[in-house]
Scaffold this motif. Structure first.
Motif, PDB file in Angstrom:
ATOM      1  N   LEU A  67       0.826  -1.211   0.000  1.00 36.32           N
ATOM      2  CA  LEU A  67       0.000   0.000   0.000  1.00 36.32           C
ATOM      3  C   LEU A  67       0.859   1.259   0.000  1.00 36.32           C
ATOM      4  N   ALA A  68       1.974   1.208   0.719  1.00 37.92           N
ATOM      5  CA  ALA A  68       2.891   2.359   0.709  1.00 37.92           C
ATOM      6  C   ALA A  68       3.424   2.599  -0.698  1.00 37.92           C
ATOM      7  N   ALA A  70       1.858   1.824  -3.474  1.00 35.67           N
ATOM      8  CA  ALA A  70       0.751   2.367  -4.265  1.00 35.67           C
ATOM      9  C   ALA A  70       0.598   3.868  -4.023  1.00 35.67           C
ATOM     10  N   ARG A  71       0.678   4.272  -2.768  1.00 31.13           N
ATOM     11  CA  ARG A  71       0.546   5.702  -2.455  1.00 31.13           C
ATOM     12  C   ARG A  71       1.718   6.501  -3.036  1.00 31.13           C
ATOM     13  N   ALA A  72       2.930   5.949  -2.899  1.00 31.31           N
ATOM     14  CA  ALA A  72       4.120   6.670  -3.356  1.00 31.31           C
ATOM     15  C   ALA A  72       4.133   6.866  -4.870  1.00 31.31           C
ATOM     16  N   GLY A  74       1.336   6.933  -6.797  1.00 34.44           N
ATOM     17  CA  GLY A  74       0.101   7.532  -7.272  1.00 34.44           C
ATOM     18  C   GLY A  74      -0.841   6.556  -7.935  1.00 34.44           C
ATOM     19  N   GLN A  76      -3.995   4.386  -8.519  1.00 38.95           N
ATOM     20  CA  GLN A  76      -5.391   4.553  -8.096  1.00 38.95           C
ATOM     21  C   GLN A  76      -6.050   3.240  -7.701  1.00 38.95           C
ATOM     22  N   CYS A  95      -7.073  -1.285   1.447  1.00 38.09           N
ATOM     23  CA  CYS A  95      -7.108  -0.524   0.193  1.00 38.09           C
ATOM     24  C   CYS A  95      -8.259   0.475   0.212  1.00 38.09           C
ATOM     25  N   ALA A  98      -7.614   3.377   2.400  1.00 40.14           N
ATOM     26  CA  ALA A  98      -6.604   4.283   1.850  1.00 40.14           C
ATOM     27  C   ALA A  98      -7.116   5.026   0.609  1.00 40.14           C
ATOM     28  N   ILE A 100      -7.873   3.613  -2.224  1.00 38.74           N
ATOM     29  CA  ILE A 100      -7.332   2.943  -3.405  1.00 38.74           C
ATOM     30  C   ILE A 100      -8.257   1.791  -3.773  1.00 38.74           C
TER      31      ILE A 100
END
Length: 665
Positions: A67-68, A70-72, A74, A76, A95, A98, A100
């Protein structure tokens, strides 16, 4: 539609998702462990993020790290593939928390179907047929043994969480129940973090038939036909096909409706598979029972794509983005017949033990990738890659389509015959034997097909020795010819001004040594000699690994690959791996010590079943190892006394490591 997605998986499914996303104009992010830094799926994506060590628990099972990433980057949405976190309710919820999108069902549906016992209770309410059994929460061993006796042997013990054949044992007698239960619970705990099991009546000639379902967030749910996955080893699928042979239109419609009802009962969204156990009844009809629902895309989804012409990954992406299903039930069209073969790194003749090693040669038949076609290959590896002990043993999936089952069978046999894998043991030759067996050809299917047909499927001779030896000789002559000059005195083929010449090659096949001679007569004619047999031979190199030979009355085209002393020969009748022994190089080798209990593959010691000082008999179970997500029981190679255990429970052991010292009685 999404602009960027992260693929939280590895191997061929990650490559598969990346290919569809690219076609739709969606950017992709790969995640990879230390073992996968140069893996094919990493290069298939636009970006990649390292997420930890080789063991899945240190990388692909790390929801927080994924997940980190995915956030880093961008991303979706996250596509979980299959395996790892694909059916993890907590990951799907994380997810959502967050912001996502999880490209799969909602957490509530995963939870509802994640426990086999709870799922069966739901299905009973929904009117879906169930196999008689015990699905309760109380897992006291005495209670489970009593329930097994009530149900009647044989019974099947199954892990309540997870799937893939892990934590599953058939038990035929009460005295075997306790040991099988302990093994199931141990494997279930290691694979799914949950040791809970259920007990069911073992259907004696079961077929495994599953229905592909799809549902959207607007409340529509349909099915895309069925797949027969009955050909299995160790409760894991080997061949899958669609449509299921011998299934009437009425029964097909009934099973499809039951699968859709199962999905709707849990508010399902996305791709899922409802699995049924089916058995033939006296009138030739089929009775079916709900087994489980896999809340993800299945390994065998390409056969459904082949007969429907649909891209199921594209459907997943569209549904996850909030779009409705592209088709209604009455708009789904199916044509022809498709079969998928799982090509794995394993030794079928050695109990299907997984194999590790380098893919020194990896050549596929003419095919398309990730598309509908006569032959399709889904692979996450390239030539030169290694199959490690950290992940599943599957190398690739070979999928064929035909106008009918007979044509699909012929195409699959031809495609397997053209497959070239050198460097480690595989099941390719075994798959050809299954495809050509009378039982599979006539669709006499059940999950015990491999076991009941083992006489024709296992321990079969490879390419005949004289043909394999001719291939070795052809390769050597071609290598030597490439080094020759125009001067006849530079020739390396044994040419003499007067008289003939004779050269020897020592070949080892399955531990047995064979002396092979190539005799060149003064008239230029050559003869291959093995013992008191001999065959006239002519050889012509065709370039690369290909050779044209005349051997006796036969003309053959062989492909030969040599790496060090190991020579792999492929011909129309099959293949063989030989060792061309350099007698000088091995002159100082000592004879190995026989009768040792060694690790057949890299793995972890799960249990020792004997202690120091115990007297044991040949074939008696002595140790349990875990490798490639499965448990493997190792038996005594001979009678003896256990002198010392050389490892402890939980220790990692390299391939060939001696597990215990066994002394003569």
């Amino acid at each position: 539609m999404f602009k960027k997605i992260l693929i939280a998986n590895r191997g061929e499914i990650a490559c598969r998702v990346a290919a569809t996303a690219r076609r739709l104009g969606i950017r992709t992010v790969a995640v990879y462990s230390e073992a996968d830094a140069q893996a094919r799926h990493v290069l298939a994506c636009d970006e990649a993020v390292a997420i930890g060590g080789p063991a899945p628990r240190d990388s692909y099972l790390r929801a927080d790290v994924i997940l980190a990433a995915a956030r880093a980057t961008g991303a979706q949405a996250v596509h979980p593939g299959y395996g790892f976190l694909s059916e993890n309710e907590g990951f799907a919820q994380a997810c959502a928390d967050a912001g996502i999108a999880f490209i799969g069902p909602p957490p509530s549906a995963i939870a509802a179907m994640g426990s086999k016992s709870a799922a069966k209770a739901l299905m009973e309410k929904a009117g879906v047929p169930l196999v008689p059994g015990y699905h309760g929460a109380d897992n006291d061993p005495a209670l489970l043994a009593a329930e097994a006796a009530r149900i009647g042997y044989p019974v099947l013990i199954k892990a309540s969480a997870g799937g893939g054949g892990k934590g599953m044992r058939r038990v035929d007698a009460p005295e075997d129940f306790a040991a099988a239960l302990a093994s199931c619970q141990r494997e279930a705990q290691a694979s799914f973090g949950d040791a809970h099991v259920l007990i069911e009546r073992y259907v004696l000639r079961p077929r495994h038939i599953e229905i592909q379902v799809f549902a959207d967030a607007q409340g529509q749910a349909i099915h895309l036909g069925e797949r027969d996955c009955s050909v299995q080893r160790r409760h894991q699928k080997v061949l899958e096909e669609s449509p299921a042979p011998g299934l009437s239109a009425a029964r097909r419609a009934e099973m499809g409706a039951a699968a859709v009802a199962a999905a709707q009962a849990v508010g399902y969204v996305g791709a899922g598979t409802v699995e049924f156990i089916a058995e033939e009844v006296d009138d030739g009809d089929i009775r079916f029972y709900f087994m489980e629902m896999n809340t993800r895309l299945q390994v065998e989804h390409p056969v459904t794509e082949a007969v429907t012409g649909l891209d199921l990954v594209e459907w997943q992406l569209r549904v996850a983005a909030g779009q409705p299903l592209p088709l209604a039930q009455d708009q789904v069209r199916m044509a022809g017949h498709a079969i998928e073969a799982r090509i794995c790194a394993e030794n079928p003749d050695g109990g299907f033990l997984p194999a590790t090693g380098s893919l020194d040669v990896l050549r596929w038949p003419e095919h398309v990738a990730f598309e509908r076609g006569a032959v399709r290959v889904d692979a996450g590896v390239r030539e030169g890659d290694a199959i490690s002990p950290h992940y599943d043993s599957m190398i690739a999936k070979l999928i064929v389509w035909g106008d009918n089952r007979a044509q699909a069978l012929a195409r699959l046999d031809a495609a397997l015959q053209a497959t070239r894998i050198v460097g480690l043991a595989t099941n390719v030759a075994f798959l050809r034997r299954v495809v050509n067996s009378n039982a599979f050809a006539t669709a006499d299917l059940d999950t015990a097909l491999i076991e009941r047909e083992r006489a024709v499927l296992l321990d079969q001779p490879p390419l005949p020795l004289h043909i394999a030896a001719a291939g070795v000789v052809a390769h050597s002559l071609a290598e030597e010819a490439a080094l020759e000059g125009a001067d006849p005195f530079s020739r390396r083929d044994g040419w003499r001004l007067h008289g003939g010449a004779r050269r020897h090659v020592d070949l080892e096949v399955d531990g047995q040594m064979h002396s092979v001679a190539l005799a060149r007569h003064h008239d230029g004619q050559c003869e291959l000699q093995i013992g008191d047999q001999h065959w006239p031979i002519t050889v012509r190199a065709l370039g690369g690994a290909l050779h044209d030979l005349t051997l006796g009355e036969r003309r053959l085209r062989l492909e030969v690959f040599k790496h060090g002393e190991r020579v792999a020969v492929f011909g129309p009748e099959g293949s063989a791996v030989l060792r061309e022994v350099d007698a000088i190089a091995h002159a100082g080798d000592a004879a190995g010590e026989g009768g040792r209990l060694t690790a057949p593959m890299p793995g972890k010691v799960v249990a020792f079943l004997a202690a120091a000082g115990d007297s044991v008999a040949k074939g008696q179970p002595l140790a349990v190892m875990e490798a490639m997500k499965m448990e493997h029981t190792l038996t005594a190679p001979r009678d003896g006394v256990v002198a010392e255990l050389l490892y402890g429970v939980g220790d990692q052991v390299a391939e060939g490591g001696e597990l215990l010292r066994l002394e003569p009685v």
